[in-house]
Design a protein around this motif. Structure first.
Motif, PDB file in Angstrom:
ATOM      1  N   LYS A   1       8.938  -5.455  -9.914  1.00 56.76           N
ATOM      2  CA  LYS A   1       8.789  -6.460  -8.863  1.00 56.76           C
ATOM      3  C   LYS A   1       9.967  -7.419  -8.787  1.00 56.76           C
ATOM      4  CE  LYS A   1       5.585  -9.988  -7.118  1.00 56.76           C
ATOM      5  NZ  LYS A   1       4.288 -10.685  -7.359  1.00 56.76           N
TER       6      LYS A   1
ATOM      7  N   GLU B   1      12.322  -7.601  -5.401  1.00 55.25           N
ATOM      8  CA  GLU B   1      12.382  -8.776  -4.530  1.00 55.25           C
ATOM      9  C   GLU B   1      13.784  -9.341  -4.380  1.00 55.25           C
ATOM     10  OE1 GLU B   1       9.417 -11.316  -6.279  1.00 55.25           O
ATOM     11  OE2 GLU B   1       7.843 -10.543  -4.925  1.00 55.25           O
TER      12      GLU B   1
ATOM     13  N   SER C   1       2.145   1.049   0.268  1.00 53.90           N
ATOM     14  CA  SER C   1       1.741   0.018  -0.689  1.00 53.90           C
ATOM     15  C   SER C   1       2.856  -0.176  -1.718  1.00 53.90           C
ATOM     16  CB  SER C   1       0.446   0.415  -1.407  1.00 53.90           C
ATOM     17  OG  SER C   1      -0.612   0.576  -0.477  1.00 53.90           O
TER      18      SER C   1
ATOM     19  N   ASP D   1       2.405  -6.021  -1.783  1.00 55.80           N
ATOM     20  CA  ASP D   1       2.819  -5.937  -0.384  1.00 55.80           C
ATOM     21  C   ASP D   1       2.309  -4.628   0.206  1.00 55.80           C
ATOM     22  OD1 ASP D   1       3.961  -6.603   2.014  1.00 55.80           O
ATOM     23  OD2 ASP D   1       5.999  -6.034   1.458  1.00 55.80           O
ATOM     24  N   THR D   2       1.907  -4.682   1.461  1.00 56.42           N
ATOM     25  CA  THR D   2       1.459  -3.485   2.181  1.00 56.42           C
ATOM     26  C   THR D   2       2.122  -3.473   3.542  1.00 56.42           C
ATOM     27  OG1 THR D   2      -0.702  -3.512   1.068  1.00 56.42           O
ATOM     28  CG2 THR D   2      -0.512  -2.206   3.084  1.00 56.42           C
ATOM     29  N   ILE D   3       2.744  -2.350   3.866  1.00 54.79           N
ATOM     30  CA  ILE D   3       3.456  -2.202   5.136  1.00 54.79           C
ATOM     31  C   ILE D   3       2.781  -1.087   5.921  1.00 54.79           C
ATOM     32  CG2 ILE D   3       5.701  -1.790   6.225  1.00 54.79           C
ATOM     33  CD1 ILE D   3       6.906  -2.448   3.383  1.00 54.79           C
TER      34      ILE D   3
END
Length: 206
Positions: A146, A150, A184, A195-197
């Protein structure tokens, strides 16, 4: 970004490769063309009409924005499709044998699997540790570090997966108004999906 472009180029070559099957399947196309009716499609929908011998795939106008439709049709014929038709609404209908269609879907899925492995092992996406997906290519999980993710541009990988997932579904007959690819993003250490796109929603929001 190079990996994403390579994925899309692979899909173009898949279409070309499937067009090499020309012997008995062409005769099947000619026979079935006399028997089947071509339904008119809307500009924003994909229609996959699976007849007795042939399959007709209509891609929407949005797939060809900025392109010369006449050239698209000419290229399709050179690649070995029985026929490619430019429709008045900007969509293009491709006709192929059932065996070509089956082979195309198999090759798309194979290329996705290979691209996933390349992405996981690529130095271009340092944060990505693993990628999993379901059989219909409608859901992908990207496992990442992560903190590294980021502070990088590794999110571009999600765009590539969204594109190939959509491409596979549409060629497999999912309606353009109904298809969805959920990406995901999961933290490797905690297991948290942070985060989910959703595609194509994400493209419309940009």
């Amino acid at each position: 970004m190079k990996k994403l472009l390579s994925v899309l180029f692979v899909l173009v070559f898949i279409v070309s490769a499937c067009g090499q099957e020309k012997t008995s399947s062409e005769k099947e196309k000619e026979t079935e063309t006399e028997k089947s009716n071509v339904e008119e499609t809307e500009s924003q929908s994909v229609n996959v009409d699976k007849g007795l011998f042939n399959v007709e795939v209509t891609l929407p106008a949005t797939f060809f924005e900025g392109e010369d439709i006449n050239q698209v049709v000419a290229n399709a014929k050179e690649e070995g499709f029985g026929e490619a038709i430019a429709n008045e609404d900007g969509s293009v209908t491709y006709k192929m044998s059932k065996s070509q269609h089956k082979e195309m879907l198999a090759e798309i899925k194979k290329s996705v699997m290979e691209s996933v492995e390349e992405t996981k092992n690529s130095e271009d996406f340092a944060s990505i540790k693993d990628i999993t997906y379901n059989d219909s290519m409608s859901a992908f999980t990207i496992v990442v570090d992560k903190a590294v993710y980021e502070n990088s541009f590794d999110g571009f990988a999600a765009l590539g997966l969204g594109m190939v997932g959509a491409y596979y579904q549409l060629f497999n007959g999912v309606d353009a108004e109904a298809y969805k690819v959920e990406i995901s993003i999961q933290d490797e250490a905690s297991g948290e999906v942070f985060d989910t796109i959703i595609y194509p929603d994400a493209l419309e929001e940009q």
